[in-house]
Design an enzyme around this catalytic site. Structure first.
Site, PDB file in Angstrom:
ATOM      1  N   LYS A  27      15.982  32.012 126.265  1.00 58.71           N
ATOM      2  CA  LYS A  27      17.044  31.397 127.093  1.00 58.71           C
ATOM      3  C   LYS A  27      17.083  29.942 126.073  1.00 58.71           C
ATOM      4  O   LYS A  27      16.493  29.980 125.011  1.00 58.71           O
ATOM      5  CB  LYS A  27      16.670  30.727 128.399  1.00 58.71           C
ATOM      6  CG  LYS A  27      15.367  30.056 128.446  1.00 58.71           C
ATOM      7  CD  LYS A  27      14.942  28.916 129.917  1.00 58.71           C
ATOM      8  CE  LYS A  27      15.667  30.144 130.725  1.00 58.71           C
ATOM      9  NZ  LYS A  27      14.825  29.865 131.825  1.00 58.71           N
ATOM     10  N   LYS A  85      21.415  36.792 132.689  1.00 59.08           N
ATOM     11  CA  LYS A  85      21.437  36.302 133.678  1.00 59.08           C
ATOM     12  C   LYS A  85      22.057  35.340 134.075  1.00 59.08           C
ATOM     13  O   LYS A  85      22.880  34.592 133.136  1.00 59.08           O
ATOM     14  CB  LYS A  85      19.851  35.888 133.552  1.00 59.08           C
ATOM     15  CG  LYS A  85      18.534  36.740 134.370  1.00 59.08           C
ATOM     16  CD  LYS A  85      17.490  36.086 133.945  1.00 59.08           C
ATOM     17  CE  LYS A  85      17.429  34.432 134.076  1.00 59.08           C
ATOM     18  NZ  LYS A  85      16.077  33.684 133.682  1.00 59.08           N
TER      19      LYS A  85
END
EC number: 4.2.3.153
Length: 236
Positions: A27, A85
């Protein structure tokens, strides 16, 4: 319960791997709770991660723009992510969330049937005008996702537990399991809070700050010794 750790670069990924994390989740913290990193960072992380160990990638705190989000999801899948995600930040209703996730699932599964799609809502959605977190399991089920997840949108020191009671979190986990999916919980979770997630049968716990020096998700760096401590609690 398995541990997902969120590095922002390959050096941090190595620390997470050496610390014993189960899933390496790429991320980009400056871009938000589920901030998306660059395709080459996902690719480099996949190459640095042992075969058989799963790599996840967040594709952002996304707007209600199904086409844009679907392209981002496909980009993450093609770059080597096993888990994709999606943070349902800009969706305001069940229908909007379903519209995004259905299209994401189609694109991701077309790229590889073993790819795992994660629909992520926010426990503090009321602070950002997001979709009700308690409908995420239904959205995930109806869109054909594999995992329903909760995180926090605003990173101001408040944790998942500041926004939802353990009873509501248990309800979220149970509904997700009833639909035959896995449940992931995250949101500035502290190491001492992890046993509570185990008690409600959460499948995956996600951390970044707890695995970083000074407990700081933005300025800190993931350190393998901190990851080892969290792994120990998850395994107890």
């Amino acid at each position: 319960m398995i541990l997902l750790v969120s590095p922002k670069d390959v050096a941090e990924a190595h620390e997470a791997i050496e610390g014993g994390a189960d899933i390496i989740d790429v991320k980009n913290p400056p871009e938000g709770s589920l901030g998306a990193n660059f395709p080459w960072v996902i690719k480099e992380t996949r190459e640095a991660t042992p075969e058989g160990m799963l790599v996840s990638a967040a594709i952002g705190d996304v707007p209600y723009k199904p086409g844009t989000v679907t392209l981002a999801a496909l980009g993450a899948a093609i770059s080597g992510a096993d888990y994709i995600k999606v943070g349902l930040y800009g969706t305001r209703s069940y229908q909007e969330a379903l519209d995004v996730m259905k299209n994401v699932t189609k694109a991701v599964k077309d790229s590889g049937e073993n790819k795992i799609v994660v629909a992520a809502g926010y426990a503090d959605a009321y602070r950002v005008g997001g979709v009700d977190p308690l409908i995420i399991p239904r959205v995930a089920r109806d869109a054909g996702c594999d995992v329903a997840m909760l995180d926090t949108a605003v990173k101001d020191g408040k944790t998942l537990f500041d926004h939802m009671s353990i009873e509501l979190l248990k309800e979220f986990v149970e509904e997700t399991h009833k639909y035959g999916m896995k449940c992931a919980l995250a949101g500035s979770i502290k190491i001492e809070e992890i046993p509570m997630l185990k008690e409600i049968n959460c499948d995956i716990v996600g951390v970044r700050g707890a695995a970083c020096t000074k407990g700081d998700r933005n300025e800190g760096r993931i350190q393998k010794d901190l990851v080892k401590e969290i792994v120990k609690v998850c395994r107890q």
